[in-house]
Write an enzyme that holds these catalytic residues in place. Structure first.
Site, short mmCIF file in Angstrom:
data_model
loop_
_atom_site.label_atom_id
_atom_site.label_comp_id
_atom_site.label_asym_id
_atom_site.label_seq_id
_atom_site.Cartn_x
_atom_site.Cartn_y
_atom_site.Cartn_z
CB CYS A 95 -0.91 -0.02 1.23
SG CYS A 95 -1.92 1.47 1.42
CB CYS A 98 1.71 4.76 5.74
SG CYS A 98 0.09 4.94 6.51
CD GLN A 285 -7.61 20.22 9.34
OE1 GLN A 285 -7.05 19.34 8.71
NE2 GLN A 285 -7.20 21.48 9.31
CG PHE A 314 -7.61 30.76 3.21
CD1 PHE A 314 -7.69 30.48 1.85
CD2 PHE A 314 -6.69 31.70 3.64
CE1 PHE A 314 -6.85 31.12 0.95
CE2 PHE A 314 -5.85 32.36 2.75
CZ PHE A 314 -5.94 32.07 1.40
CD GLU A 335 -13.41 28.74 1.92
OE1 GLU A 335 -13.18 28.19 0.83
OE2 GLU A 335 -12.60 28.71 2.88
CG ASN A 370 -9.74 34.01 -6.25
OD1 ASN A 370 -8.91 33.49 -5.50
ND2 ASN A 370 -9.67 33.89 -7.56
CG ASP A 391 -6.72 26.51 8.27
OD1 ASP A 391 -5.68 25.95 7.88
OD2 ASP A 391 -7.75 25.88 8.59
CB CYS A 438 -1.74 21.78 5.07
SG CYS A 438 -2.39 22.65 3.63
#
Length: 492
Positions: A95, A98, A285, A314, A335, A370, A391, A438
């Site tokens: 797989c 991970c 999340q 965001f 957003e 935007n 975020d 992120c």
């Protein structure tokens, strides 16, 4: 060349190394061990860990570097552990979900912290005043969101459901998945049997998973209409396994419940008394355990006071906006998705109604815009705010940071600076910004603008281990204007 490597400490080595052996020095952002051949050529080795002595088989060569797969470990790392999933590894059919299960979870976090600090410095020339304690949670059973591929394989006489194999478009033959919640992992084989029994088994390419606190939703993508017999099979499966089926005949806007009614898909943020309903295709999340801690940490770092106005850029469904509304005087959520803005308004109204017997939420507005085309003029038009919560997605918040920097440069009379927007005279920048990221590379880029052009200092930064056993790095950073008297949370 693959992503920048993370340097390791020197280690005692045999001198000379036996022929064909490689000394692994560090780990890169794809969880590959990094070594050098005697002539200095870089070798990226899948499956190898820092400070190991290994042999490897090269499968890709370039002038300056090559990629190889681990074939033997002559001296293992003290941080090497037995993977927790039988489908993890370098073997055929493994797989690809991970990449770091062979590395101790604590070492994974340390490496991600190093990635964050290296990116901030090398890409943004920024060093945080304080390194925050990492946000960590369960290493297994954490993945409440997943997109599972479905393939009917006639040659194998059955259905495969799961993530793709390593470096392949084929679906891995998975019986279990320990990063999924235990009850979802236990559904993999029953789901295979269900899809194999469907009339539409050849036209169902995907099942999307979305777990709330009490509801497990499964979204079946189907390219052809489902027969009455197939609908009956889905209903029977839902009753037996306590799941909620949603159907997606075309794009995401066509997602709908198989049967109306039943319990609402939602998650709670109990520290703030907030409940967040959502649809299974909305962005939420992946890791709810970490999300609860992250929201609480971000709001503590922001340290909102009752008289302050806050902007949540965001804002999505309102994951941070609604908790902010329990503390601030006024909140603006911005957003890009009109669908998410509508959902955020609904969530605000529902939570406001639930708080009739307690303290009301602050006056909160949501707008769709935007944010990748943000300008100083629009920034000023949105009004001043004491604090910002940012975020963004992986692309970061470049336009937002640049608009803030452009205003600061114009006020300083910097050479080549654009003139101030007409309404900027009374506008003040936020004293503090908490940036949830992120992608450490785009965070570092934006941090460079905020620190070197907009006049902020990076008061604190730390990693958020949202995706254990993967190379994905999430983080949180705090930026303050130099005259701010509020200190960030200490690294405890």
């Amino acid at each position: 060349m693959p992503a920048n490597a993370i340097a390791g400490a020197p280690h005692l080595l045999p001198d000379p190394l036996p022929e064909g052996w490689l000394a692994v020095e560090s780990l890169d952002l794809e969880a590959q061990g990094v070594a050098h051949r005697p002539d200095g050529k870089v070798v990226f080795i899948e499956g190898a860990l820092p400070f190991e002595l290994v042999s490897a088989q090269t499968y890709r060569k370039k002038n300056q570097w090559e990629q190889a797969s681990l074939t033997a470990i002559h001296r293992p790392s003290s941080q090497r552990v037995q993977p927790g999933c039988p489908h993890f590894g370098l073997h055929a059919g493994a797989c690809g979900g991970c990449k770091m299960q062979h590395l101790h979870p604590g070492a994974q976090v340390a490496i991600k912290q190093r990635v964050l600090e290296d990116n901030l410095w090398h890409l943004g020339k920024v060093r945080p005043d304080v390194v925050l304690r990492p946000i960590e949670g369960p290493a297994w059973g954490y993945r409440y969101r997943a997109r599972l591929s479905v393939r009917y394989v006639a040659k194998k006489g059955g259905v495969l459901i799961g993530f793709h194999e390593r470096k392949s478009r084929y679906v891995a033959d998975m019986q279990v998945c320990p990063v999924l919640p235990a009850h979802v992992s236990a559904l993999l084989l029953p789901l295979r049997a269900l899809v194999a029994a469907l009339d539409a088994r050849d036209s169902c390419p995907q099942i999307e998973l979305a777990c709330g606190d009490t509801v497990t939703a499964l979204v079946l993508r189907h390219l052809q209409p489902l027969s009455p017999a197939d609908l009956a099979r889905l209903r029977a499966f839902a009753a037996e396994h306590h799941v909620q089926w949603w159907l997606q005949p075309k794009g995401p806007d066509t997602v709908h419940l198989l049967d109306e009614g039943g319990e609402e898909l939602a998650y709670r943020l109990p520290e703030f008394g907030i409940t967040m309903p959502f649809r299974p295709t909305d962005f939420t999340q992946v890791n709810p355990h970490i999300n609860r801690v992250l929201v609480a940490r971000a709001l503590r770092l922001l340290d909102v006071r009752p008289h302050e106005r806050v902007i949540d850029w965001f804002c999505g469904l309102g994951n941070f906006t609604l908790p902010l509304a329990t503390q601030a005087r006024a909140v603006l959520g911005v957003e890009g998705s009109t669908t998410l803005v509508a959902r955020a308004r609904e969530n605000y109204e529902k939570n406001q109604a639930l708080r009739q017997m307690g303290q009301a939420l602050a006056d909160t507005n949501f707008v769709a815009r935007n944010l990748f085309e943000m300008t100083p003029e629009q920034l000023v038009a949105d009004g001043g705010a004491d604090k910002w919560l940012v975020d963004p997605p992986r692309e970061g918040a470049f336009a937002l940071a640049k608009a803030l920097a452009d205003i600061a440069q114009a006020r300083q009379g910097a050479e080549g600076a654009a003139p101030l927007p007409a309404a900027a005279a009374g506008w003040t920048p936020p004293r503090r910004i908490v940036y949830v990221s992120c992608n450490p590379a785009t965070l570092a880029r934006d941090a460079g603008l905020l620190v070197h052009l907009a006049g902020y200092r990076c008061a604190a930064a730390g990693v958020v281990n949202m995706f254990p056993h993967t190379a994905h790095v999430e983080s949180v950073a705090v930026f303050e204007l130099p005259d701010s008297t509020q200190a960030p949370e200490p690294p405890v």
